[in-house]
Design a protein around this motif. Structure first.
Motif, PDB file in Angstrom:
ATOM      1  N   ASN A  53     -14.948  51.788 -30.502  1.00  0.00           N
ATOM      2  CA  ASN A  53     -15.547  51.472 -29.199  1.00  0.00           C
ATOM      3  C   ASN A  53     -16.842  52.246 -28.964  1.00  0.00           C
ATOM      4  O   ASN A  53     -17.061  52.824 -27.895  1.00  0.00           O
ATOM      5  CB  ASN A  53     -14.560  51.747 -28.066  1.00  0.00           C
ATOM      6  CG  ASN A  53     -13.371  50.812 -28.104  1.00  0.00           C
ATOM      7  OD1 ASN A  53     -13.451  49.711 -28.624  1.00  0.00           O
ATOM      8  ND2 ASN A  53     -12.241  51.269 -27.585  1.00  0.00           N
ATOM      9  N   ASP A  54     -17.705  52.281 -29.995  1.00  0.00           N
ATOM     10  CA  ASP A  54     -19.014  52.934 -29.922  1.00  0.00           C
ATOM     11  C   ASP A  54     -18.928  54.444 -29.740  1.00  0.00           C
ATOM     12  O   ASP A  54     -19.910  55.079 -29.338  1.00  0.00           O
ATOM     13  CB  ASP A  54     -19.867  52.332 -28.803  1.00  0.00           C
ATOM     14  CG  ASP A  54     -20.201  50.881 -29.048  1.00  0.00           C
ATOM     15  OD1 ASP A  54     -20.391  50.517 -30.226  1.00  0.00           O
ATOM     16  OD2 ASP A  54     -20.262  50.099 -28.077  1.00  0.00           O
ATOM     17  N   ARG A  55     -17.781  55.035 -30.014  1.00  0.00           N
ATOM     18  CA  ARG A  55     -17.628  56.485 -29.939  1.00  0.00           C
ATOM     19  C   ARG A  55     -17.118  57.017 -31.272  1.00  0.00           C
ATOM     20  O   ARG A  55     -16.261  56.404 -31.895  1.00  0.00           O
ATOM     21  CB  ARG A  55     -16.648  56.888 -28.820  1.00  0.00           C
ATOM     22  CG  ARG A  55     -17.170  56.567 -27.418  1.00  0.00           C
ATOM     23  CD  ARG A  55     -18.381  57.429 -27.064  1.00  0.00           C
ATOM     24  NE  ARG A  55     -18.885  57.173 -25.727  1.00  0.00           N
ATOM     25  CZ  ARG A  55     -19.841  56.311 -25.436  1.00  0.00           C
ATOM     26  NH1 ARG A  55     -20.410  55.615 -26.406  1.00  0.00           N
ATOM     27  NH2 ARG A  55     -20.253  56.143 -24.195  1.00  0.00           N
ATOM     28  N   ASP A  96      -6.375  58.625 -22.244  1.00  0.00           N
ATOM     29  CA  ASP A  96      -7.820  58.668 -22.051  1.00  0.00           C
ATOM     30  C   ASP A  96      -8.227  59.744 -21.042  1.00  0.00           C
ATOM     31  O   ASP A  96      -9.313  59.688 -20.468  1.00  0.00           O
ATOM     32  CB  ASP A  96      -8.351  57.297 -21.600  1.00  0.00           C
ATOM     33  CG  ASP A  96      -7.759  56.844 -20.276  1.00  0.00           C
ATOM     34  OD1 ASP A  96      -6.890  57.553 -19.739  1.00  0.00           O
ATOM     35  OD2 ASP A  96      -8.172  55.778 -19.787  1.00  0.00           O
ATOM     36  N   LYS A 111     -12.010  61.893 -17.742  1.00  0.00           N
ATOM     37  CA  LYS A 111     -11.673  60.609 -18.356  1.00  0.00           C
ATOM     38  C   LYS A 111     -12.510  60.399 -19.605  1.00  0.00           C
ATOM     39  O   LYS A 111     -13.721  60.637 -19.615  1.00  0.00           O
ATOM     40  CB  LYS A 111     -11.914  59.456 -17.367  1.00  0.00           C
ATOM     41  CG  LYS A 111     -11.426  58.103 -17.880  1.00  0.00           C
ATOM     42  CD  LYS A 111     -11.497  57.052 -16.796  1.00  0.00           C
ATOM     43  CE  LYS A 111     -11.059  55.683 -17.296  1.00  0.00           C
ATOM     44  NZ  LYS A 111      -9.685  55.684 -17.820  1.00  0.00           N
ATOM     45  N   LEU A 112     -11.873  59.935 -20.679  1.00  0.00           N
ATOM     46  CA  LEU A 112     -12.517  59.728 -21.968  1.00  0.00           C
ATOM     47  C   LEU A 112     -12.810  58.253 -22.207  1.00  0.00           C
ATOM     48  O   LEU A 112     -12.100  57.382 -21.713  1.00  0.00           O
ATOM     49  CB  LEU A 112     -11.614  60.249 -23.094  1.00  0.00           C
ATOM     50  CG  LEU A 112     -11.166  61.708 -22.997  1.00  0.00           C
ATOM     51  CD1 LEU A 112     -10.120  61.993 -24.062  1.00  0.00           C
ATOM     52  CD2 LEU A 112     -12.355  62.644 -23.143  1.00  0.00           C
ATOM     53  N   ASP A 113     -13.858  57.981 -22.992  1.00  0.00           N
ATOM     54  CA  ASP A 113     -14.148  56.606 -23.377  1.00  0.00           C
ATOM     55  C   ASP A 113     -13.148  56.108 -24.417  1.00  0.00           C
ATOM     56  O   ASP A 113     -12.794  54.933 -24.452  1.00  0.00           O
ATOM     57  CB  ASP A 113     -15.566  56.503 -23.939  1.00  0.00           C
ATOM     58  CG  ASP A 113     -16.615  56.747 -22.873  1.00  0.00           C
ATOM     59  OD1 ASP A 113     -16.416  56.283 -21.736  1.00  0.00           O
ATOM     60  OD2 ASP A 113     -17.620  57.411 -23.161  1.00  0.00           O
ATOM     61  N   VAL A 114     -12.710  57.022 -25.289  1.00  0.00           N
ATOM     62  CA  VAL A 114     -11.671  56.706 -26.272  1.00  0.00           C
ATOM     63  C   VAL A 114     -10.698  57.880 -26.322  1.00  0.00           C
ATOM     64  O   VAL A 114     -11.107  59.032 -26.192  1.00  0.00           O
ATOM     65  CB  VAL A 114     -12.253  56.448 -27.682  1.00  0.00           C
ATOM     66  CG1 VAL A 114     -13.059  55.172 -27.716  1.00  0.00           C
ATOM     67  CG2 VAL A 114     -13.085  57.622 -28.157  1.00  0.00           C
ATOM     68  N   PRO A 126     -12.215  62.553 -29.896  1.00  0.00           N
ATOM     69  CA  PRO A 126     -13.579  62.115 -29.573  1.00  0.00           C
ATOM     70  C   PRO A 126     -14.591  63.221 -29.847  1.00  0.00           C
ATOM     71  O   PRO A 126     -14.576  64.272 -29.193  1.00  0.00           O
ATOM     72  CB  PRO A 126     -13.493  61.754 -28.082  1.00  0.00           C
ATOM     73  CG  PRO A 126     -12.247  62.402 -27.574  1.00  0.00           C
ATOM     74  CD  PRO A 126     -11.312  62.514 -28.725  1.00  0.00           C
TER      75      PRO A 126
END
Length: 399
Positions: A53-55, A96, A111-114, A126
């Motif tokens: 997811n772009d991470r 997340d 909160k994390l993106d992944v 991450p």
């Protein structure tokens, strides 16, 4: 160029494409390994970081311990902790939300993106979030697909001292039209190595992975860097077939040919690293069929269907019965929504419609998958269909 009877993927060297059958546009995504450069030096890791997811997700122990952090693991709660000096980070696998404590004060939930995840019994976290939280500088260098981590404010990453050289992919047509280049290519593409030849203003570099006993392999160049006044270094990787895919059992010679302005470059060196797709968790990568999506190919519109070689030489015309059978398979088979390498291998099928439009079926070396592209009633259609009956026709080298 001499016609090759074995399947040789020289036609197109492209990006990895995430597929789903669409009428309109086909979406792109890219997943491959990532290099970690810490304070100017590449970290040697036993498992590769990857992008989700772009991470960028990084192996927790290999990178964090390189940063001087202490890593902990609570198997019962599936929580990984990263501690450095007065900062503590808690990451729960699959969650997340990260919990950060600084100097022992109140916990902060972020909160994390992944989320952190476990892949093949290894914990990945991450990368940017964790490394920046413990005080490091993080940058992303797309030209060499590297996460650059710097804990020394006055440090200069080693690769920065080398100039990035812009390059172009050389296609099959350009090879065939240049007699010198064609002969040189034919003499070298089957043997593993980095080969170079100067021709006029161009320096041509062939990155060859050697003989493979199956299809589905691809060679990609990550970057070309000038390392001295007269030397360039090519960073490349061999992309292996997905471990869960069935590919054609035919000898192939994965390679890629690039060119760049010769200028004062005399010597070209390089490396080819393996980048196997064995990091991803098993997941369902099948989608609805064309029929289920209401996008079935109208058999009554198909005027003729023909089989061609990779070099566009006509092999046969399908009978009406064969045509109807293939179209029925395409319409009723599930689609593939995972990733595949967008290159050409084997034969291709062209369907001419009564409307004057054309549908094309090609292969990227996986016997189970067929790539559909073209237009129906003025709308673009493209994607990957799980149709081994048709895939075998495309990869049949007996024609």
């Amino acid at each position: 160029m001499t016609k090759l009877k074995k399947i040789i993927a020289i036609a197109v060297f492209c990006t990895v494409v995430a597929t789903s059958i669409v009428w309109g546009m086909m979406g792109n995504s890219q997943k491959k390994g990532v290099t970690i450069i810490l304070n100017g030096k590449e970290l040697k890791l036993d498992v590769e970081p990857f992008i989700e997811n772009d991470r960028t997700l990084i192996p927790v122990r290999g990178v964090m311990e390189g940063l001087g952090a202490v890593v902990g693991w609570n198997a019962k709660d599936r929580v990984v902790t990263v501690d450095k000096e007065d900062i503590s980070i808690k990451l729960t696998i699959g969650s997340d939300v990260a919990v950060v404590t600084r100097e022992g004060v109140k916990e902060e939930k972020i909160k994390l993106d992944v989320p952190a995840m476990i892949v093949n019994d290894r914990t990945f976290i991450p990368g940017r979030f964790v490394t920046e939280t413990i005080g490091a500088d993080v940058n992303w260098k797309p030209e060499i697909r590297a996460m650059v981590i710097n804990t020394k404010k006055d440090a200069e990453p080693e690769y920065e001292s080398g100039q990035i050289i812009e390059y172009e992919i050389v296609n099959a047509k350009e090879i065939s039209e240049n007699e010198t280049l064609s002969k040189w290519y034919e003499n070298n593409y089957k043997e593993k190595g980095i080969y170079s030849i100067a021709d006029g203003e161009w320096m041509y570099v062939l990155v060859a992975a050697g003989e493979k006993n199956t299809g589905g392999y691809n060679v990609e160049v990550d970057s070309v860097v000038k390392t001295s006044s007269d030397t360039a270094y090519v960073y490349a990787r061999l992309i292996s077939p997905d471990m869960y895919s069935i590919v054609t059992m035919a000898f192939t010679y994965p390679n890629v040919l690039i060119k760049f302005d010769k200028n004062d470059i005399v010597l070209v060196e390089g490396e080819i690293v393996d980048n196997k797709y064995n990091k991803e968790p098993i997941k369902d990568e099948t989608g609805e069929s064309l029929m289920e999506m209401g996008k079935a190919i109208p058999v009554e519109l198909v005027k003729e269907m023909k089989l061609y070689t990779l070099f566009d030489e006509e092999i046969k015309t399908f009978t009406k019965e064969e045509t109807e059978k293939i179209i029925d398979i395409l319409n009723s088979s599930k689609t593939y929504t995972g990733v595949y390498i967008a290159m050409l291998a084997g034969n291709n099928i062209k369907m001419k419609l009564n409307t004057g439009e054309m549908l094309t079926l090609t292969s990227y070396g996986n016997e189970e998958h067929v790539i559909l592209s073209g237009e129906v009633n003025g709308e673009y259609v493209g994607g990957c269909i799980i149709a081994p009956e048709v895939g075998k026709i495309l990869l049949d080298v007996s024609y």
